[in-house]
Design a protein around this motif. Structure first.
Motif, short mmCIF file in Angstrom:
data_model
loop_
_atom_site.label_atom_id
_atom_site.label_comp_id
_atom_site.label_asym_id
_atom_site.label_seq_id
_atom_site.Cartn_x
_atom_site.Cartn_y
_atom_site.Cartn_z
N LEU A 1 0.81 -1.21 0.00
CA LEU A 1 0.00 0.00 0.00
C LEU A 1 0.84 1.26 0.00
O LEU A 1 0.42 2.30 -0.47
CB LEU A 1 -0.93 0.01 1.21
CG LEU A 1 -1.90 -1.17 1.29
CD1 LEU A 1 -2.75 -1.04 2.54
CD2 LEU A 1 -2.77 -1.24 0.06
N ARG B 1 -4.68 3.52 -15.96
CA ARG B 1 -5.82 4.39 -15.71
C ARG B 1 -6.86 3.64 -14.91
O ARG B 1 -6.89 2.42 -14.91
CB ARG B 1 -6.44 4.80 -17.04
CG ARG B 1 -5.63 5.81 -17.80
CD ARG B 1 -6.44 6.28 -18.97
NE ARG B 1 -7.41 5.23 -19.28
CZ ARG B 1 -7.83 4.94 -20.50
NH1 ARG B 1 -7.39 5.61 -21.51
NH2 ARG B 1 -8.71 4.00 -20.72
N ARG C 1 -14.09 3.69 -2.75
CA ARG C 1 -14.43 4.60 -3.85
C ARG C 1 -14.75 3.82 -5.11
O ARG C 1 -15.28 4.38 -6.08
CB ARG C 1 -13.25 5.53 -4.16
CG ARG C 1 -13.04 6.62 -3.14
CD ARG C 1 -12.09 7.67 -3.68
NE ARG C 1 -10.73 7.21 -3.78
CZ ARG C 1 -9.77 7.48 -2.89
NH1 ARG C 1 -10.05 8.22 -1.84
NH2 ARG C 1 -8.54 7.03 -3.06
N LEU D 1 0.88 9.21 -1.20
CA LEU D 1 0.95 9.07 0.24
C LEU D 1 -0.44 9.22 0.85
O LEU D 1 -0.79 8.52 1.80
CB LEU D 1 1.88 10.13 0.83
CG LEU D 1 3.38 9.88 0.72
CD1 LEU D 1 4.14 11.05 1.33
CD2 LEU D 1 3.76 8.59 1.43
N ALA D 2 -1.21 10.15 0.30
CA ALA D 2 -2.55 10.36 0.85
C ALA D 2 -3.39 9.11 0.70
O ALA D 2 -4.14 8.73 1.59
CB ALA D 2 -3.22 11.56 0.16
N GLY D 3 -3.23 8.44 -0.47
CA GLY D 3 -3.96 7.21 -0.68
C GLY D 3 -3.53 6.12 0.28
O GLY D 3 -4.35 5.37 0.82
N ALA D 4 -2.21 6.04 0.52
CA ALA D 4 -1.71 5.04 1.45
C ALA D 4 -2.21 5.33 2.86
O ALA D 4 -2.51 4.41 3.63
CB ALA D 4 -0.17 5.04 1.44
N ARG D 5 -2.33 6.60 3.19
CA ARG D 5 -2.81 6.99 4.51
C ARG D 5 -4.28 6.65 4.66
O ARG D 5 -4.74 6.18 5.70
CB ARG D 5 -2.59 8.50 4.70
CG ARG D 5 -3.25 9.08 5.92
CD ARG D 5 -2.33 9.14 7.10
NE ARG D 5 -3.09 9.37 8.31
CZ ARG D 5 -2.68 9.05 9.52
NH1 ARG D 5 -1.52 8.48 9.68
NH2 ARG D 5 -3.44 9.29 10.56
N VAL E 1 -6.61 -0.87 5.69
CA VAL E 1 -5.98 -2.17 5.44
C VAL E 1 -6.88 -3.32 5.90
O VAL E 1 -6.82 -4.42 5.36
CB VAL E 1 -4.58 -2.22 6.10
CG1 VAL E 1 -4.70 -2.31 7.61
CG2 VAL E 1 -3.78 -3.36 5.55
N THR E 2 -7.76 -3.08 6.89
CA THR E 2 -8.62 -4.19 7.32
C THR E 2 -9.66 -4.53 6.26
O THR E 2 -10.19 -5.63 6.26
CB THR E 2 -9.34 -3.87 8.64
OG1 THR E 2 -10.13 -2.70 8.47
CG2 THR E 2 -8.35 -3.63 9.76
N MET F 1 7.28 -6.13 8.60
CA MET F 1 6.41 -6.89 9.49
C MET F 1 5.33 -6.04 10.12
O MET F 1 4.87 -6.34 11.21
CB MET F 1 7.26 -7.52 10.60
CG MET F 1 8.30 -8.47 10.08
SD MET F 1 8.12 -10.06 10.85
CE MET F 1 9.10 -11.10 9.80
N ARG F 2 4.92 -4.98 9.42
CA ARG F 2 3.82 -4.19 9.97
C ARG F 2 2.50 -4.76 9.48
O ARG F 2 2.45 -5.78 8.81
CB ARG F 2 3.96 -2.72 9.54
CG ARG F 2 5.30 -2.11 9.85
CD ARG F 2 5.65 -2.16 11.32
NE ARG F 2 4.84 -1.28 12.14
CZ ARG F 2 5.08 0.04 12.32
NH1 ARG F 2 6.08 0.60 11.69
NH2 ARG F 2 4.32 0.76 13.11
N ALA F 3 1.42 -4.04 9.79
CA ALA F 3 0.10 -4.56 9.46
C ALA F 3 -0.09 -4.75 7.97
O ALA F 3 -0.82 -5.66 7.54
CB ALA F 3 -0.99 -3.62 10.00
N ASP F 4 0.55 -3.94 7.14
CA ASP F 4 0.34 -4.09 5.70
C ASP F 4 0.91 -5.40 5.19
O ASP F 4 0.44 -5.95 4.20
CB ASP F 4 0.91 -2.90 4.92
CG ASP F 4 2.37 -2.62 5.25
OD1 ASP F 4 3.00 -1.85 4.51
OD2 ASP F 4 2.88 -3.17 6.25
N VAL G 1 -1.67 -8.32 7.34
CA VAL G 1 -3.07 -8.53 6.98
C VAL G 1 -3.23 -9.49 5.80
O VAL G 1 -4.05 -10.41 5.86
CB VAL G 1 -3.78 -7.18 6.71
CG1 VAL G 1 -5.14 -7.39 6.10
CG2 VAL G 1 -3.92 -6.40 8.02
#
Lengths: 228, 290
Positions: free
Chosen positions: A42, A51, A62, A83-87, A91-92, A116-119, A122
């Protein structure tokens, strides 16, 4: 089947393996349904975009998953690049999205991010099984073991290990013993290296090559595990 | 299983504290159910409710001869703010410490407790482990998202860091008596710097003003989403960012307008992209003519 392609380190070739594995899975199936690769990194998209809506849009509700799947030699659901999209991406929601994509596909191959984070966790929690990609160098085995441990904790059994970019002999048997799953050496073939960018999976581009046979073996291991 | 609870009421929100004690020599699982007339706002980890919590309450395992303390918030005020205790064991136990809410009336009559023990059963140590969920992964591994401060635009879009513009915030024109060539007043309107165009040609992200508008829309939608599933603290912070209740009241209309504008934009953008992709500029021919 939802198959997570994981590997703790960045740059081992998870995306390339996921892409070529999906093509190899397609070769084994008859019928209209095909495998779909989902770029679940992500924060740093790996597969080429295009596109239309992407995974960020789907995770923010969306767009429905079907609108973000694009055709080609391998069907792809790529990720956004902002970055805004990643923010903003939830993720759940990935678990619902992956299951929805799975209903349209013969298999879903999830290209997981490094770390090893949530991304990274999950997709492993959602997946039915996991394939670990590792460098063939000796010190990389520890990363593969850690990734396998994380996958096991999150309920994704290991179906195979891909030792990627092998130049000389790879310690395939040692790795298989250490990780308890079949290990396959994928040679450092330049056609594999450019397969994602040129959209030419090696099983289509060079079906008799060692690399193509390696991906066929990985696909066979994944299918065999599902059928057990 | 003994249950003691107390309620503090702050700004029409009940903060319920529960203490469970298990006198039995075996572990027991207790289901604690909220009885207040409002939704449970459970403790959260990495943005998801902590393990064991749901809309009605929570399920917790209390070790043998052990105690567990838990708490939650609820957007409802109990009919009585006096603390109370209830127990499912037969002999009454000595009362456990309890706190009185600051707004309680002196010596009100006893009222129903804010929580109840809905079920108590032996906790079997061989219970099959549930398969991990996405929420479990998020709780145990932590948030991966880039921090809000890393995002290129602020909520009101006052900073423009699109490629080709100065990497400095827009300063009010009044601060500069004479605008210099390097002045960064309204960079979005300045003619694009040819030297900076090169990376822009390779960069598929939209130009500054478009990015700014999209980020402003996203900020509004983000605030709306935060309000939709907010604890009291989160709702207060989001309302403050919107400039008070009037901002909240106008938010649905603004986001509906945003949605319409975005849909119109998508249609126009897709059509333009198709035209752009099918362009066939006869460069060689023109070069030959030049």
């Amino acid at each position: 089947m939802i198959l997570a392609v994981a590997g703790g380190k960045g740059g081992v070739g998870k995306t390339t393996v996921a892409y070529n594995l999906a093509a190899a899975l397609d070769r084994r199936t008859t019928g209209r349904r095909r495998a779909i690769v989902v770029d679940a990194d992500l924060g740093m998209a790996d597969l080429p975009g295009g596109r239309g809506p992407d995974l960020h849009d789907v995770l923010c509700d969306r767009a429905p998953p079907a609108e973000a799947i694009r055709g080609g030699p391998v069907r792809v659901l790529s990720c956004g690049r902002s970055l805004a999209g990643a923010r903003a991406a939830d993720v759940t929601a990935l678990s619902t999205v992956l299951r929805s994509v799975d209903r349209r596909a013969s298999a879903v191959v999830v290209d997981c991010p490094a770390g090893m984070r949530a991304d990274a966790g999950v997709p492993l929690a959602v997946a039915d099984a996991c394939l670990v990609v590792a460098s063939p160098r000796p010190f990389a085995l520890a990363d593969a073991v850690r990734t396998r441990a994380l996958a096991r904790e999150l309920g994704a059994g290991l179906v195979g290990v891909a030792l990627n970019r092998v130049v000389d002999r790879a310690p395939v048997d040692d790795v298989a013993d250490a990780l308890g799953a079949p290990a396959t050496a994928v040679p450092a073939d330049p056609r594999v290296g450019r397969s994602v960018a040129t959209r030419r999976p090696v099983v289509d581009d060079a079906p008799e090559s060692t690399a193509a046979r390696a991906f066929a073996d990985l696909a066979a291991a994944a299918v065999a595990a599902r059928e057990r | 299983m003994d249950l003691a609870c107390s309620v503090d009421v702050v700004d029409d929100v009940s903060l319920v504290s529960v203490r469970l004690s298990n006198p039995a020599p075996v572990a027991r699982r207790a289901r604690v159910r909220n009885r207040l007339d409002g939704p449970v706002l459970p403790p959260r980890r990495a943005g998801v409710p902590a393990a064991g919590w749901d809309d009605d309450g929570c399920e917790v395992v209390v070790p043998p001869d052990g105690r567990v303390a838990l708490g939650y918030a609820c957007l409802a005020v109990p009919s009585s703010t006096r603390s109370s205790r209830s127990s499912t064991s037969s002999p009454p136990q000595p009362s456990s410490p309890s706190s009185l809410s600051p707004s309680s009336a002196p010596s009100p009559p006893s009222r129903p407790a804010p929580v109840e023990l809905a079920a108590v059963e032996r906790a079997d140590p061989t219970d099959a482990e549930q398969s991990s969920t996405a929420a479990d992964a998020l709780r145990s591994l932590g948030d991966h998202r880039p921090p809000r401060d890393a995002l290129p635009e602020s909520v009101n879009g006052s900073r423009d860091v699109a490629a080709g513009s100065a990497d400095r915030p827009v300063t009010p024109a009044a601060e500069e008596a004479e605008p210099s060539p390097d002045s960064d007043a309204i960079p979005a309107d300045a003619p694009p710097d040819p030297a900076a165009l090169e990376p822009r040609l390779l960069d598929p992200t939209p130009p500054g003003p478009v990015e700014a508008w999209l980020d402003a829309v996203e900020a509004r939608v983000d605030l709306g989403e935060r309000l939709a599933d907010a604890s009291v603290r989160e709702a207060t912070a989001a309302t403050a960012e919107l400039g008070g209740l009037s901002g909240v009241e106008s938010l649905p209309e603004r986001t509906a307008r945003d949605a319409r504008a975005l849909r119109a934009l998508v249609e126009r953008a897709v059509a333009l992209a198709e035209r752009a992709e099918s362009l066939d500029v006869p460069v060689d021919a023109l070069r030959g003519l030049a």
